[in-house]
Scaffold this motif. Structure first.
Motif, PDB file in Angstrom:
ATOM      1  N   LEU A   1      -2.681   0.715  -0.727  1.00 47.58           N
ATOM      2  CA  LEU A   1      -2.942   2.130  -0.988  1.00 47.58           C
ATOM      3  C   LEU A   1      -2.067   2.601  -2.150  1.00 47.58           C
ATOM      4  O   LEU A   1      -0.856   2.390  -2.151  1.00 47.58           O
ATOM      5  N   HIS A   2      -2.716   3.247  -3.120  1.00 49.54           N
ATOM      6  CA  HIS A   2      -2.021   3.868  -4.252  1.00 49.54           C
ATOM      7  C   HIS A   2      -2.479   5.326  -4.307  1.00 49.54           C
ATOM      8  O   HIS A   2      -3.297   5.693  -5.175  1.00 49.54           O
ATOM      9  N   PRO A   3      -2.011   6.156  -3.370  1.00 51.33           N
ATOM     10  CA  PRO A   3      -2.524   7.531  -3.269  1.00 51.33           C
ATOM     11  C   PRO A   3      -2.347   8.353  -4.541  1.00 51.33           C
ATOM     12  O   PRO A   3      -3.212   9.170  -4.874  1.00 51.33           O
ATOM     13  N   GLN A   4      -1.248   8.147  -5.277  1.00 52.58           N
ATOM     14  CA  GLN A   4      -0.996   8.931  -6.491  1.00 52.58           C
ATOM     15  C   GLN A   4      -1.988   8.623  -7.604  1.00 52.58           C
ATOM     16  O   GLN A   4      -2.150   9.411  -8.529  1.00 52.58           O
ATOM     17  N   ARG A   5      -2.684   7.494  -7.479  1.00 57.21           N
ATOM     18  CA  ARG A   5      -3.671   7.103  -8.495  1.00 57.21           C
ATOM     19  C   ARG A   5      -5.096   7.094  -7.942  1.00 57.21           C
ATOM     20  O   ARG A   5      -6.024   6.695  -8.628  1.00 57.21           O
ATOM     21  N   ASN A   6      -5.259   7.504  -6.682  1.00 64.65           N
ATOM     22  CA  ASN A   6      -6.569   7.488  -6.021  1.00 64.65           C
ATOM     23  C   ASN A   6      -7.177   6.084  -6.075  1.00 64.65           C
ATOM     24  O   ASN A   6      -8.356   5.897  -6.411  1.00 64.65           O
ATOM     25  N   ILE A   7      -6.374   5.087  -5.737  1.00 66.73           N
ATOM     26  CA  ILE A   7      -6.824   3.697  -5.783  1.00 66.73           C
ATOM     27  C   ILE A   7      -6.571   3.029  -4.433  1.00 66.73           C
ATOM     28  O   ILE A   7      -5.517   3.220  -3.815  1.00 66.73           O
ATOM     29  N   MET A   8      -7.558   2.246  -4.008  1.00 67.23           N
ATOM     30  CA  MET A   8      -7.398   1.391  -2.839  1.00 67.23           C
ATOM     31  C   MET A   8      -7.865  -0.006  -3.233  1.00 67.23           C
ATOM     32  O   MET A   8      -8.962  -0.167  -3.774  1.00 67.23           O
ATOM     33  N   ARG A   9      -7.025  -0.989  -2.973  1.00 69.19           N
ATOM     34  CA  ARG A   9      -7.379  -2.374  -3.281  1.00 69.19           C
ATOM     35  C   ARG A   9      -7.538  -3.156  -1.986  1.00 69.19           C
ATOM     36  O   ARG A   9      -6.667  -3.124  -1.124  1.00 69.19           O
ATOM     37  N   ILE A  10      -8.647  -3.865  -1.893  1.00 75.33           N
ATOM     38  CA  ILE A  10      -8.991  -4.590  -0.671  1.00 75.33           C
ATOM     39  C   ILE A  10      -9.173  -6.062  -1.020  1.00 75.33           C
ATOM     40  O   ILE A  10      -9.893  -6.403  -1.963  1.00 75.33           O
ATOM     41  N   ARG A  11      -8.512  -6.911  -0.266  1.00 81.18           N
ATOM     42  CA  ARG A  11      -8.740  -8.344  -0.440  1.00 81.18           C
ATOM     43  C   ARG A  11      -8.762  -9.032   0.913  1.00 81.18           C
ATOM     44  O   ARG A  11      -8.156  -8.575   1.883  1.00 81.18           O
ATOM     45  N   THR A  12      -9.484 -10.133   0.964  1.00 80.61           N
ATOM     46  CA  THR A  12      -9.604 -10.916   2.194  1.00 80.61           C
ATOM     47  C   THR A  12      -8.570 -12.024   2.180  1.00 80.61           C
ATOM     48  O   THR A  12      -8.429 -12.738   1.182  1.00 80.61           O
ATOM     49  N   LYS A  13      -7.829 -12.166   3.250  1.00 85.73           N
ATOM     50  CA  LYS A  13      -6.853 -13.252   3.349  1.00 85.73           C
ATOM     51  C   LYS A  13      -7.589 -14.587   3.431  1.00 85.73           C
ATOM     52  O   LYS A  13      -8.618 -14.681   4.096  1.00 85.73           O
ATOM     53  N   PRO A  14      -7.077 -15.645   2.810  1.00 84.25           N
ATOM     54  CA  PRO A  14      -5.848 -15.734   1.994  1.00 84.25           C
ATOM     55  C   PRO A  14      -6.118 -15.563   0.500  1.00 84.25           C
ATOM     56  O   PRO A  14      -5.265 -15.873  -0.318  1.00 84.25           O
ATOM     57  N   SER A  15      -7.316 -15.098   0.131  1.00 85.51           N
ATOM     58  CA  SER A  15      -7.667 -14.953  -1.276  1.00 85.51           C
ATOM     59  C   SER A  15      -6.777 -13.916  -1.960  1.00 85.51           C
ATOM     60  O   SER A  15      -6.350 -12.945  -1.341  1.00 85.51           O
ATOM     61  N   LEU A  16      -6.521 -14.109  -3.257  1.00 85.88           N
ATOM     62  CA  LEU A  16      -5.734 -13.161  -4.043  1.00 85.88           C
ATOM     63  C   LEU A  16      -6.629 -12.229  -4.860  1.00 85.88           C
ATOM     64  O   LEU A  16      -6.131 -11.300  -5.501  1.00 85.88           O
ATOM     65  N   LYS A  17      -7.922 -12.472  -4.837  1.00 82.22           N
ATOM     66  CA  LYS A  17      -8.861 -11.639  -5.581  1.00 82.22           C
ATOM     67  C   LYS A  17      -9.152 -10.373  -4.788  1.00 82.22           C
ATOM     68  O   LYS A  17      -9.483 -10.428  -3.609  1.00 82.22           O
ATOM     69  N   HIS A  18      -9.026  -9.231  -5.431  1.00 84.28           N
ATOM     70  CA  HIS A  18      -9.196  -7.974  -4.724  1.00 84.28           C
ATOM     71  C   HIS A  18     -10.332  -7.152  -5.326  1.00 84.28           C
ATOM     72  O   HIS A  18     -10.737  -7.349  -6.478  1.00 84.28           O
ATOM     73  N   THR A  19     -10.824  -6.227  -4.499  1.00 85.01           N
ATOM     74  CA  THR A  19     -11.823  -5.252  -4.926  1.00 85.01           C
ATOM     75  C   THR A  19     -11.143  -3.901  -5.006  1.00 85.01           C
ATOM     76  O   THR A  19     -10.474  -3.476  -4.052  1.00 85.01           O
ATOM     77  N   GLU A  20     -11.306  -3.217  -6.128  1.00 87.75           N
ATOM     78  CA  GLU A  20     -10.668  -1.920  -6.310  1.00 87.75           C
ATOM     79  C   GLU A  20     -11.684  -0.800  -6.091  1.00 87.75           C
ATOM     80  O   GLU A  20     -12.784  -0.833  -6.644  1.00 87.75           O
ATOM     81  N   THR A  21     -11.315   0.163  -5.303  1.00 85.84           N
ATOM     82  CA  THR A  21     -12.181   1.295  -5.007  1.00 85.84           C
ATOM     83  C   THR A  21     -11.346   2.562  -4.910  1.00 85.84           C
ATOM     84  O   THR A  21     -10.123   2.511  -5.009  1.00 85.84           O
TER      85      THR A  21
END
Length: 448
Positions: free
Chosen positions: A355-375
């Protein structure tokens, strides 16, 4: 709490949709009805080492520990910064002109976020389930029986009123989550199929081998498990001879498989601090939020939630950090926004959410992958409003000392024979005067 706040907060509750009673005008038949239950965690007075064996043997009835917990649990003072009311299933009610309760504040925040992220109109009814707060597996099961019966009666009543069966959501914190899991055991023993939990939200729940298997019961349709590695309390439950420590999440074993409808989420939260001093705080916020490279002017710090920050309002709660990115709101209040994005992204079972509330960003990734989806997380204007509501509702910092004093008082009253006579007389004198106790009188028990 400030005397000038009650009327202001009452207007705020009205604005975000918390009515003075759950029995408002019936909703249209096509409008879904959601019944949300908040279940608090264990109540922790000043714990004595002499109580340890009683707790581990689950023999706490009529003990000094039992009396100390009851004194703290029944003190309305400890309800000012969390979703906790009296014992049993209680509707969350706001009282015009009176001091606002923590349950009203948390329900207001939760309702505001729910309406912000959902376009579909719904009728939201909020309740709390109060229990003893004892560290006792048998007590939690007995409380689950009471909860099951209370929910069945209330759902039947609401079905007759609204003409449709309400959907059930349970938001449970710490050992309140184990009460919720015990509902599966109650349903199996009663062989009843008249109750279903459409959405279960678990926050910092100690996952114990005694109750984890009940998450696979058909009672639960969807379960979200939120935990943080910064939570130092969740795994510290060793009060049983059946296991060593509790776990943060569910794990499959030979006789138990974690169901597909269980989504386990490790929460991380980041706070951005300017590298150089800004003369205008609003300009700093705009640079961070809207400038694509603005975050480079800030230091990013990991302030993932601790056990307190998952559930309590900031201000009067111990160990709630002012640099927590959601300050002074608890993580519980923003779970509707997180769940909405998880449902939209259709992610896996084991996730990491940043969670990055100050930037209105949420990053989601599935373990154990390091690739994330930004929303997106919560729009900055809405998030600012959320913090404003929480700031008006949060108790003052001075209440921390008063909380320590009352816990000390409960301990002294429950264990008069543990202390040396001279220490006891001094403590009783201060108790009568309403003063704080010294470390010598309170913290060091005399072993007989």
């Amino acid at each position: 709490m400030n005397k000038g706040r009650p009327s202001c907060i009452w207007m705020l509750y009205t604005m975000v949709g918390i009515t003075t009673s759950i029995y408002a005008n019936p909703a249209p038949r096509e409008c879904p009805v959601w019944m949300t239950i908040f279940i608090h965690g264990a109540v922790m007075p000043r714990f004595c080492t002499s109580d340890l064996l009683n707790v581990m043997r689950d023999h706490v009835e009529d003990s000094a520990y039992d009396r100390a917990v009851a004194a703290v649990r029944n003190d309305p003072f400890f309800r000012h910064n969390q979703a906790m009311q009296g014992l049993g299933l209680k509707p969350v009610q706001a009282h015009p002109g009176g001091a606002p309760s923590g349950a009203c504040a948390v329900a207001s925040l939760y309702d505001y976020v729910t309406k912000t992220v959902n376009d579909t109109p719904t009728t939201n009814l909020y309740y709390t389930f109060g229990w003893s707060g004892l560290l006792s597996a048998s007590t939690r099961y007995a409380e689950a029986q009471l909860l099951y019966d209370s929910l069945a009666r209330e759902i039947k009543k609401l079905t007759n009123r609204y003409g449709t069966q309400p959907k059930l959501r349970i938001v449970a914190y710490s050992h309140g989550g184990n009460i919720m899991l015990n509902l599966g055991k109650v349903r199996q023993e009663q062989q009843s199929h008249d109750l279903y939990v459409d959405e279960a939200v678990m926050l910092g729940v100690p996952i114990c081998c005694e109750t984890d298997k009940y998450v696979a019961d058909t009672l639960f349709k969807k379960v979200y498990v939120f935990y943080s590695t910064f939570d130092r309390i969740q795994t510290k439950d060793f009060f049983s001879f059946k296991r060593f420590f509790a776990k943060r999440s569910f794990h499959s074993r030979s006789n138990f498989t974690v169901p597909d409808y269980v989504t386990q989420v490790q929460i991380k939260a980041y706070f951005y601090k300017p590298r150089s001093k800004y003369k205008d705080n609003q300009q700093a916020a705009k640079d961070l939020a809207y400038n694509p490279h603005g975050h480079k002017k800030f230091k990013k710090r990991n302030y993932s939630p601790g056990h307190t920050e998952l559930w309590f309002l900031g201000g009067g709660a111990s160990h709630y950090r002012e640099n927590f990115p959601l300050y002074p709101a608890p993580l519980a209040a923003v779970t509707p926004a997180i769940i909405k994005q998880l449902e939209t992204q259709k992610t896996g079972q084991k996730l990491v959410v940043e969670l990055h509330p100050q930037r209105n960003i949420m990053r989601i990734r599935t373990k154990p992958s390091l690739k994330h989806t930004e929303t997106s997380f919560i729009e900055l204007k809405a998030f600012g409003q959320l913090q404003t509501i929480a700031a008006l509702c949060k108790p003052g910092e001075s209440l921390k000392k008063e909380g320590h004093r009352r816990r000390n008082l409960a301990r002294v009253q429950s264990r008069p024979a543990v202390y040396h006579p001279k220490q006891q007389s001094g403590a009783r004198k201060r108790q009568a005067q309403g003063l704080c106790f010294t470390e010598d009188e309170i913290s060091i028990p005399i072993i007989p």
